[in-house]
Every structure is written in C-alpha cells, then in structure tokens.
Enzyme design. Sequence first.
Site, PDB file in Angstrom:
ATOM      1  N   ASP A   1       0.818  -1.215   0.000  1.00 50.80           N
ATOM      2  CA  ASP A   1       0.000   0.000   0.000  1.00 50.80           C
ATOM      3  C   ASP A   1       0.850   1.263   0.000  1.00 50.80           C
ATOM      4  O   ASP A   1       1.475   1.605   0.999  1.00 50.80           O
ATOM      5  CB  ASP A   1      -0.922   0.000   1.218  1.00 50.80           C
ATOM      6  CG  ASP A   1      -1.918   1.158   1.186  1.00 50.80           C
ATOM      7  OD1 ASP A   1      -2.117   1.733   0.098  1.00 50.80           O
ATOM      8  OD2 ASP A   1      -2.489   1.474   2.238  1.00 50.80           O
TER       9      ASP A   1
ATOM     10  N   ASP B   1      -1.537   5.455  -6.906  1.00 50.92           N
ATOM     11  CA  ASP B   1      -1.934   4.651  -5.753  1.00 50.92           C
ATOM     12  C   ASP B   1      -1.959   3.168  -6.112  1.00 50.92           C
ATOM     13  O   ASP B   1      -2.579   2.768  -7.100  1.00 50.92           O
ATOM     14  CB  ASP B   1      -3.314   5.097  -5.265  1.00 50.92           C
ATOM     15  CG  ASP B   1      -3.719   4.415  -3.968  1.00 50.92           C
ATOM     16  OD1 ASP B   1      -2.840   4.176  -3.131  1.00 50.92           O
ATOM     17  OD2 ASP B   1      -4.918   4.134  -3.802  1.00 50.92           O
TER      18      ASP B   1
END
Length: 462
Positions: free
Chosen positions: A150, A334
């Site tokens: 992440d 992202d």
Amino acid sequence: MASICPSTAMSHILVSYLLLFFLCYYMSSCSKPVYGAEEAREGFHSTPVSALLPKNKCSVPAGERSRGLRITPKYGPCSGSRHTQPPSSHEILGRDEHRAGFINSRFNQYTPQNWMDHGRTQPKLFGEDGNFHVDVGFGTPPQQFKLILDTGSSTTWIQCKPCESCLKAARFDPSKSSTYSNGSCISTVGQNEYEIGYGDNSTSNGIYGCDVLSLEPSDVFEKFQFGCGIKNEGDFGSGVDGVMGLGRGELSTVSQTAPKFNKVFSYCLPKEDSIGSLLFGEKATSLSSSLKFAKLVSHPNSEFYFVNLLGISVGNRQLNIPSSVFVKSGTIIDSGTVITRLPQSVYSELKAAFKKAMNKYPRSNRIPEKDDILDTCYDLSRTKEVLLPEIVLHFGEGTDVRLTDKRIIWGNNTSHLCLAFARNSFGGDSNLNIIGNRQQVSMTVLYDIQGGRIGFGGDGCS
C-alpha cells in the site's frame, strides 16, 4: 480454314466472365477480415479479445524466484492466498469505491460519514481490498506474514498475540522473538499506541512494537517500528495478515529503510496469471535507464505520491481539456485503488472519445447493477480481435505513459467488457485524479523520493 460460330464464341466469353466474377468474389470473401480484426493504426492497438479476460492457469513455473520481494495478486491462479471464495467483480469495485471516496474525503468537504449519506450504500467491507501481497518476516527467528502492498498509507502493522479482537489471520507472537520490545523506537514518535481507520469505519488498534524486519536474507533491519494490532475490526478478506505501508510518512517502510535504500523502491504489479516484484535501493535504481520520469509534487498531505497530470489522449487525439483542470484537482499514484478515478468533466470527455473510437462495436446489453461504477461497456462475444484506442497519460516533463489492453479494459466475460476508468462520485471537479493499479499492471513503477521523481516503464512482469 475453320470458322467459329458467333453464338459459341459468345458462350465462351460469358463463361469466362462468370468464372472471373466468382473467382473475384471468392478471393474478396477470403480476404475479408474477421469483425474487429483490423491492422493497428497510429493510436490504436489490435488485441485478441481472449487476451482481455482473466486467466485460470498460472504462467509462472512453481518455485520460480523473482528478483526482490515476490508480489502475488490476491485473486487468481498465482495468488497462493488462503482466501476461500474470491469476491465478484461488483464486490471488488464496491470496495474500490470506498477507498476512492475515503481518499477524496481527506481533500474536500466530504467526511467518511457524510459521503456515505450521499446515496452511496455499500456493504461493510474493508476499504483496503489488498489486491497485491508480499511476504515478509518479523522477529528473531522470523515469523512470516502476508502483507498488503500500500503506497497510500505509512504504518506497517500486523496482528499480535494476545489479541482482544482479531481477524482470521496469522498473529505475531512477541514472546517467541528474542529481539522484540514494546513501544516506539523512533525518537520523534512520542506515542506508544496507534489507531488506523479506513473508509468503511474498519479499524486497527494496538501498540507500537520494535523488532527485526526481514525483507530478504541480505536485507534485514533491526529496530523496525510497526503496529502490533490487538483490536481489529472489519473485513480484510481471508489470506491477509496486515499492511506494508509504503507511503511518504515517517513510519513507512520506505522511511525506516532509508539509510540503506535511500528512499528508492519500485514495483511491478502482476496480472492474475503471473507474479511481480518489489525492489528497494540499488536493485530498483538499476532499472532507471529504461524508464520515463515525471516529477513528484510536494503536498501538505505527505502520505500520497503526487504527480502533475497535464492531459489525456485517446486514439492519438488529446482531449480538449486545459491542463489547469488536471493540476487544480491534483493527481496521485496509488497501488491500492483499482480503477483510475477522474473528475466528472474529465471523465465525460474521456468517455465520449472512447465511445467514438469504439463506435463499430456493439454496446453491452447487460442491465447495470446498483452502484456500478463502470458505465462504458461492450459486447465483444462475436469478435476475435478488437481495435482498441490507446489511452495516453501526459505528465509533466514530457513523460507520456501509453495504456493498452488490460490497462484500459475491465471484465471477465466477452459480452461485458468495460472501460477501466470511472468518474469520481463525490464533489464534482474538486476531487483528485487517482491513477489506480489496473492502469499500472505489468508496468515498472519506480519511486525515487529523494530525487523527487517517479518513473514508468514497459512490461516489467508480463
């Protein structure tokens, strides 16, 4: 001297013309292309429709090593996960909507509570779907855990014993590590407790602990600070033990390993039938000569990686949108968001250009499900090859990232294949552009934080 009857000569001529006609008709029929199987032209790419679908067999031989940390997709034949039943496409995209909404709530007037009140009724799912995993070790001797990759968060955390309220996942046992200590081991981090919230009100609460982090046999880090979760609520989906935070914050894996890796890392996120790799330091830097770089942009919210997206082209034609529209909203890269999100006005232009480029193909007649975020879908069940327009992301410094095939299409059925971009559902044009992992699949992405740049390359793990 023999003579030829005029009627006989005329018959021969008619037969010859008929033979020539049928020969030409046969030749033209044989050479006629299959519907959709055209030669690629500039700005377009001819792709077998079957190549756009998920594969059910892992293309990587068992036991094959990857360079660096091995990245596995959460779902699919190469996953190696412990999940029992993968969610539907609709469920995955529902979770994705949570994440996109939560990210945007931090940059405009909506809060996680009131954007749920704006007509969005999603099931209680963990806002961090965790599409890609890496295996790392904590403690001495190392205890192995499968962590979500992440770039949108900084705290690395796992579940720990004793646990008051834990999810069905592996748990770190501090009593079995000879090097574990409670509390913070970073002088500038004063608190010894942590709490992390996600887009659907799922949380992880616990204490900070310090221990040895083992990425690879040659990459071992003492006094690595991580969250030791003892009270966790929500739904990761099975097969997940925690999160590896790769954001820009002080506690991220990137920051804590900076003395050795100089805040440089890269990844290649694999397709479902392959594996990828996560590289740090010199291993990542060695790829830089083959990449195109864009500038990392400073932002008060330091966890995300901002870049300057200045424009988008479809089929070699740039959308008629001023670069100021992209710059005003801001753009992040992202790893956790699946589908790229664009402000409503930008998405409308992209959708119109894509539909024009695909006007020869029939639209899907499937009835949309509630809250579907993908609204530009096609029925390619009678097409062997499809001529897809390239979608090009124009970043600053002249860096163009070309997207084709699975990077622009989403679906698992030839009768319903969709444009893998969506509009932001909250706040109009004030929302962020979010470049999701679907657009990054099989691409090398290199983050050079100290150098202030991010690089993009071709098929690094196809």
